[in-house]
Design an enzyme around this catalytic site. Structure first.
Site, PDB file in Angstrom:
ATOM      1  N   CYS A   2      13.574  18.384   2.665  1.00  0.00           N
ATOM      2  CA  CYS A   2      14.940  18.514   3.174  1.00  0.00           C
ATOM      3  C   CYS A   2      15.732  17.217   3.006  1.00  0.00           C
ATOM      4  O   CYS A   2      15.162  16.128   2.996  1.00  0.00           O
ATOM      5  CB  CYS A   2      14.911  18.837   4.651  1.00  0.00           C
ATOM      6  SG  CYS A   2      13.921  20.268   5.042  1.00  0.00           S
ATOM      7  N   ARG A  27      15.496  16.320  -4.253  1.00  0.00           N
ATOM      8  CA  ARG A  27      14.393  16.370  -3.299  1.00  0.00           C
ATOM      9  C   ARG A  27      13.787  17.777  -3.229  1.00  0.00           C
ATOM     10  O   ARG A  27      12.690  17.951  -2.702  1.00  0.00           O
ATOM     11  CB  ARG A  27      14.890  15.950  -1.909  1.00  0.00           C
ATOM     12  CG  ARG A  27      15.369  14.518  -1.859  1.00  0.00           C
ATOM     13  CD  ARG A  27      16.096  14.225  -0.577  1.00  0.00           C
ATOM     14  NE  ARG A  27      15.241  14.230   0.586  1.00  0.00           N
ATOM     15  CZ  ARG A  27      14.512  13.209   0.998  1.00  0.00           C
ATOM     16  NH1 ARG A  27      14.538  12.079   0.319  1.00  0.00           N
ATOM     17  NH2 ARG A  27      13.777  13.293   2.077  1.00  0.00           N
ATOM     18  N   TRP A  74      14.300  22.741   2.642  1.00  0.00           N
ATOM     19  CA  TRP A  74      13.109  23.140   1.899  1.00  0.00           C
ATOM     20  C   TRP A  74      12.236  23.850   2.916  1.00  0.00           C
ATOM     21  O   TRP A  74      11.678  23.218   3.807  1.00  0.00           O
ATOM     22  CB  TRP A  74      12.426  21.895   1.349  1.00  0.00           C
ATOM     23  CG  TRP A  74      11.445  22.127   0.265  1.00  0.00           C
ATOM     24  CD1 TRP A  74      11.703  22.274  -1.072  1.00  0.00           C
ATOM     25  CD2 TRP A  74      10.017  22.203   0.404  1.00  0.00           C
ATOM     26  NE1 TRP A  74      10.526  22.450  -1.760  1.00  0.00           N
ATOM     27  CE2 TRP A  74       9.473  22.408  -0.885  1.00  0.00           C
ATOM     28  CE3 TRP A  74       9.135  22.130   1.471  1.00  0.00           C
ATOM     29  CZ2 TRP A  74       8.113  22.532  -1.125  1.00  0.00           C
ATOM     30  CZ3 TRP A  74       7.782  22.257   1.241  1.00  0.00           C
ATOM     31  CH2 TRP A  74       7.278  22.460  -0.055  1.00  0.00           C
ATOM     32  N   ASN A 100      14.866  17.044   9.066  1.00  0.00           N
ATOM     33  CA  ASN A 100      13.918  16.944   7.965  1.00  0.00           C
ATOM     34  C   ASN A 100      12.555  16.669   8.578  1.00  0.00           C
ATOM     35  O   ASN A 100      12.413  15.702   9.323  1.00  0.00           O
ATOM     36  CB  ASN A 100      14.331  15.790   7.033  1.00  0.00           C
ATOM     37  CG  ASN A 100      13.272  15.463   6.005  1.00  0.00           C
ATOM     38  OD1 ASN A 100      12.422  16.290   5.687  1.00  0.00           O
ATOM     39  ND2 ASN A 100      13.318  14.242   5.487  1.00  0.00           N
ATOM     40  N   GLY A 101      11.581  17.510   8.303  1.00  0.00           N
ATOM     41  CA  GLY A 101      10.244  17.279   8.851  1.00  0.00           C
ATOM     42  C   GLY A 101       9.754  18.492   9.604  1.00  0.00           C
ATOM     43  O   GLY A 101      10.241  19.611   9.403  1.00  0.00           O
ATOM     44  N   GLU A 485      -2.028  13.658 -16.708  1.00  0.00           N
ATOM     45  CA  GLU A 485      -0.586  13.508 -16.492  1.00  0.00           C
ATOM     46  C   GLU A 485       0.196  14.435 -17.433  1.00  0.00           C
ATOM     47  O   GLU A 485       1.166  15.075 -17.020  1.00  0.00           O
ATOM     48  CB  GLU A 485      -0.181  12.028 -16.679  1.00  0.00           C
ATOM     49  CG  GLU A 485       1.289  11.732 -16.570  1.00  0.00           C
ATOM     50  CD  GLU A 485       1.937  12.146 -15.254  1.00  0.00           C
ATOM     51  OE1 GLU A 485       1.219  12.512 -14.315  1.00  0.00           O
ATOM     52  OE2 GLU A 485       3.178  12.131 -15.181  1.00  0.00           O
ATOM     53  N   LYS A 489       2.701  17.396 -16.164  1.00  0.00           N
ATOM     54  CA  LYS A 489       4.112  17.450 -16.594  1.00  0.00           C
ATOM     55  C   LYS A 489       4.436  18.824 -17.130  1.00  0.00           C
ATOM     56  O   LYS A 489       5.442  19.422 -16.790  1.00  0.00           O
ATOM     57  CB  LYS A 489       4.328  16.430 -17.703  1.00  0.00           C
ATOM     58  CG  LYS A 489       5.108  15.211 -17.627  1.00  0.00           C
ATOM     59  CD  LYS A 489       5.741  14.610 -16.480  1.00  0.00           C
ATOM     60  CE  LYS A 489       5.264  14.850 -15.092  1.00  0.00           C
ATOM     61  NZ  LYS A 489       5.046  13.763 -14.225  1.00  0.00           N
ATOM     62  N   GLU A 492       4.307  21.675 -14.331  1.00  0.00           N
ATOM     63  CA  GLU A 492       5.272  21.651 -13.229  1.00  0.00           C
ATOM     64  C   GLU A 492       6.684  22.036 -13.655  1.00  0.00           C
ATOM     65  O   GLU A 492       7.440  22.555 -12.851  1.00  0.00           O
ATOM     66  CB  GLU A 492       5.265  20.310 -12.475  1.00  0.00           C
ATOM     67  CG  GLU A 492       5.873  19.139 -13.204  1.00  0.00           C
ATOM     68  CD  GLU A 492       5.888  17.867 -12.364  1.00  0.00           C
ATOM     69  OE1 GLU A 492       6.098  17.936 -11.147  1.00  0.00           O
ATOM     70  OE2 GLU A 492       5.694  16.788 -12.952  1.00  0.00           O
ATOM     71  N   HIS A 508     -19.736  21.397 -21.560  1.00  0.00           N
ATOM     72  CA  HIS A 508     -20.427  21.763 -20.316  1.00  0.00           C
ATOM     73  C   HIS A 508     -19.771  22.946 -19.629  1.00  0.00           C
ATOM     74  O   HIS A 508     -19.987  23.156 -18.443  1.00  0.00           O
ATOM     75  CB  HIS A 508     -20.517  20.545 -19.395  1.00  0.00           C
ATOM     76  CG  HIS A 508     -21.266  19.413 -20.030  1.00  0.00           C
ATOM     77  ND1 HIS A 508     -22.631  19.426 -20.151  1.00  0.00           N
ATOM     78  CD2 HIS A 508     -20.838  18.290 -20.651  1.00  0.00           C
ATOM     79  CE1 HIS A 508     -23.016  18.335 -20.803  1.00  0.00           C
ATOM     80  NE2 HIS A 508     -21.941  17.628 -21.123  1.00  0.00           N
ATOM     81  N   LYS A 607      10.950  16.599  -4.636  1.00  0.00           N
ATOM     82  CA  LYS A 607      10.757  15.265  -5.201  1.00  0.00           C
ATOM     83  C   LYS A 607       9.885  14.412  -4.291  1.00  0.00           C
ATOM     84  O   LYS A 607       8.986  13.717  -4.743  1.00  0.00           O
ATOM     85  CB  LYS A 607      12.114  14.590  -5.430  1.00  0.00           C
ATOM     86  CG  LYS A 607      12.023  13.183  -6.016  1.00  0.00           C
ATOM     87  CD  LYS A 607      11.482  13.196  -7.422  1.00  0.00           C
ATOM     88  CE  LYS A 607      11.385  11.816  -8.037  1.00  0.00           C
ATOM     89  NZ  LYS A 607      10.532  11.846  -9.247  1.00  0.00           N
TER      90      LYS A 607
END
Ligand code: M6R
Length: 612
Positions: A2, A27, A74, A100-101, A485, A489, A492, A508, A607
């Site tokens: 948020c 965010r 969010w 927010n939270g 990485e 990328k 996502e 394996h 974010k």
């Protein structure tokens, strides 16, 4: 997560707040809203969806008022919907709250309000509980907003930042912070609150960082800060040196593309801050002494997501150069096990935002065992930075796209510098090697530029491969960490199912998945492991995989077994990750673009992850 913006001044607040919210879009959010004070009443407009949906909903309605609060939500408690969007109000409509939270004990608080005050709740959110509590307190205490907020937070458990306005307390925003980011912005005759700096860059460069358990009271002429016992606090003004251009797209179609192209400068800025005129690494502003470092027997690196992937490279570099054992963990795991850690441990937290809750919690856990805390962080004054003994800043500038790019390469630079510094201090590396790696690092900005010139070639590749459903990334040594990485990328932002594995592990189990036309992106940049990697490529090629290899210029042999090869400039094996990741970032970007995905704001992602 948020985003909160609040404004009190002499201009119409609505446009300023919505502009600030747009700069917090990165965010991640699923609904947005504003509340404005209008001559003794509060007007609230909120909408599920994007900020543009809120703007359309407001339409030509003239929302006047020079004090207000806004929010991007969010969803955590209650699905994304118009009704669950913030701001939330008390039943009498006199109080509006953005939050927010998470309020962990909201169920019991809600029950108490229902039983004792006969409150009927309209939403499923924990935030409405805050609005109702403050509403009750405000009514009972005769209209003192500060007391009402203070008394409410005494009952709340969890991590949160809130902004509150009242219908009949004009020109005043009261905000409170507990473990969620909050800043106050200082304009001449206007003041702001916000979750993050980009929201305010257009208006102010002077800010106060609000600490945990502090209450802030903003009026157009003043910002007052109080500690948890309501004692006034004196705070230094922090000057922000980011410009508004840094937080805008600057002609690029997406922030992600802009940030990919900013990497030469970001890497250079990060290097130049730490290399003195004699070509030595300087730790100015870092209080770790030579003696402290010599006392260290173990290093723990802890982070999440992309920052964790940078930490993996850090482990390779520190163990190789300093011969100090390094353990690495993702923060969400570290915090819940019983790590072996003591006052001889150096704990390195890596975080772009400095607000990732798991990383922060892991840092606190390490501190409670006596560890020395060094953080690698991008946002000056963020929670991770403030709670660390020392901070090694990345000079990436604001990173807005959810997919992290320039933060990663600058984190790598920091890890190499830390490794070299420790290697020199412990006497494990020669002066020649130290100088050689520094020279290699200094050459990186140009080599990143050369790699970025491959963008058209990579776009073409993306055009051929964008509709595949499964991609494997393989590599050995540091390449196996970069593979993780590259895979993150791609998944996502393009939502393609991708998977990274150390190439030696293929046999394996995972090689069972190879079928004709499976895409394998093979990172083969390590000279000393080239033959081994070559064999792995031959193995997957024998199963008819479509192999895209990434190799150093001059490794022509690889062409025989690869469907395509993307070359990166020659450099020392140690520092290749800074270059190897560039084609992978570009590939993910172009695949997502061709698929028409929302690149800067991928679905379900935020974010900065300020909740567990
Ligand atoms: O702000 P942080 O570096 O602590 O964030 C950690 C992760 O959430 C972040 O790196 C995430 O994995 C990126 N969005 C991936 O691109």
């Amino acid at each position: 997560m948020c985003g909160i913006v609040g404004y009190t001044g002499h201009e119409e607040a609505c446009g300023i707040i919505i502009d600030g919210l747009k700069r917090l879009e990165y965010r991640g959010y699923d609904s947005a809203g504003v509340a404005l004070q209008q001559q003794g009443r509060l007007v609230v407009r909120k909408k599920k969806g994007k900020i543009e949906d809120l703007e359309k909903f407001i339409g030509s309605e003239r929302l006047t008022g020079t004090t207000g609060i806004g929010h991007t939500r969010w969803a955590t408690h209650g699905a994304p919907s118009d009704v669950n969007a913030h701001p939330h109000t008390s039943s009498d409509g006199r109080i509006a709250v953005v939050h927010n939270g998470i309020v962990e004990n909201y169920v019991e608080l809600r029950q108490k309000l229902a039983d004792e005050e006969k409150i009927e709740f309209r939403t499923e959110t924990d935030t409405e509980v805050i609005a109702q509590m403050i509403g009750v307190n405000y009514r009972k205490n005769g209209g003192n907003l500060e007391d009402a907020v203070y008394d409410a937070v005494q009952e709340m458990r969890g991590a949160y930042a809130i902004g509150v306005i009242a219908a009949d307390t004009p020109d005043r925003i009261v905000a409170y912070r507990k473990d969620a980011p909050l800043i106050a912005g200082l304009g001449g005759d206007c003041k702001f609150i916000a979750s993050d700096i980009p929201a305010l860059l257009k208006y102010v460069n002077d800010i106060y960082l609000i600490e945990n358990d502090e209450m802030v009271v903003c009026t157009p002429d003043s910002v007052r800060i109080y500690d948890e016992n309501r004692r006034p606090v004196r705070r230094e003004v922090m000057k922000v040196n980011w410009s508004i251009e840094d937080a805008e797209k600057g002609g690029y179609e997406h922030f992600m593309l802009k940030e990919i192209h900013e990497q030469p400068k970001a890497v250079q800025d990060t290097l130049l801050r730490r290399i003195d005129d004699n070509g030595r690494i300087c730790l100015d502003g870092i209080s770790l002494t030579k003696e402290d470092l010599q006392n260290i027997t173990k290093i723990y690196i802890v982070a999440c997501g992309t920052a964790y992937h940078a930490g993996l490279i850090g482990k390779y570099a520190i163990e190789k150069m300093a011969r100090i054992p390094v353990e690495i963990d993702v923060a969400s795991e570290f915090r819940y096990r019983d790590p072996v850690i003591d006052d001889k441990t150096l704990f390195i937290a890596i975080s772009q935002s400095g607000e990732t809750l798991d990383t922060l919690a892991a840092l606190r856990e390490a501190r409670s065992h006596g560890a020395r805390i060094l953080s690698v962080c991008n946002v000056v004054g963020s929670s991770v930075a403030r709670e660390s003994d020392d901070v090694f800043y990345t000079w990436a500038g604001p990173e807005i796209a959810v997919a992290s790019t320039k933060a990663y390469t600058t984190q790598l630079v920091c890890m190499y510098l830390i490794a070299l510094y420790l290697g020199d201090l412990t006497g494990n590396i020669s002066r020649e090697y130290y100088d050689h790696i520094l020279e290699e690092l200094m050459a990186m900005p140009d080599k990143i530029r050369q790699t970025l010139e491959k963008a058209p070639e990579i776009e073409e590749l993306a055009r051929h491969l964008y509709n595949r459903t499964q991609v494997f990334f393989i590599g050995r040594g540091v390449d196996s960490a970069v593979a993780l990485e590259g895979s993150l990328k791609l998944k996502e932002i393009s939502y393609i199912n991708s998977f990274a594995i150390a190439a030696g592990e293929l046999k394996h189990g995972t090689i069972a998945l190879m079928e004709p036309e499976t895409i394998v992106i093979a990172l083969a940049t390590q000279d000393r492991l080239f033959e081994k990697m070559y064999s792995n490529i031959v193995e997957v090629k024998a199963r008819m995989a479509h192999v895209v290899s990434i190799a150093k210029e001059g490794s022509d042999k690889i062409e025989a077994e690869s469907t395509e090869v993307i070359y990166i400039p020659q450099c020392d094996d140690e520092v290749t990750p800074i270059l190897t990741v560039i084609p992978l970032q570009l590939f993910a970007y172009y695949v997502a673009k061709i698929k028409g995905e929302d690149i800067d704001k991928p679905r379900n992602l935020a974010k900065s992850v300020t909740v567990e």
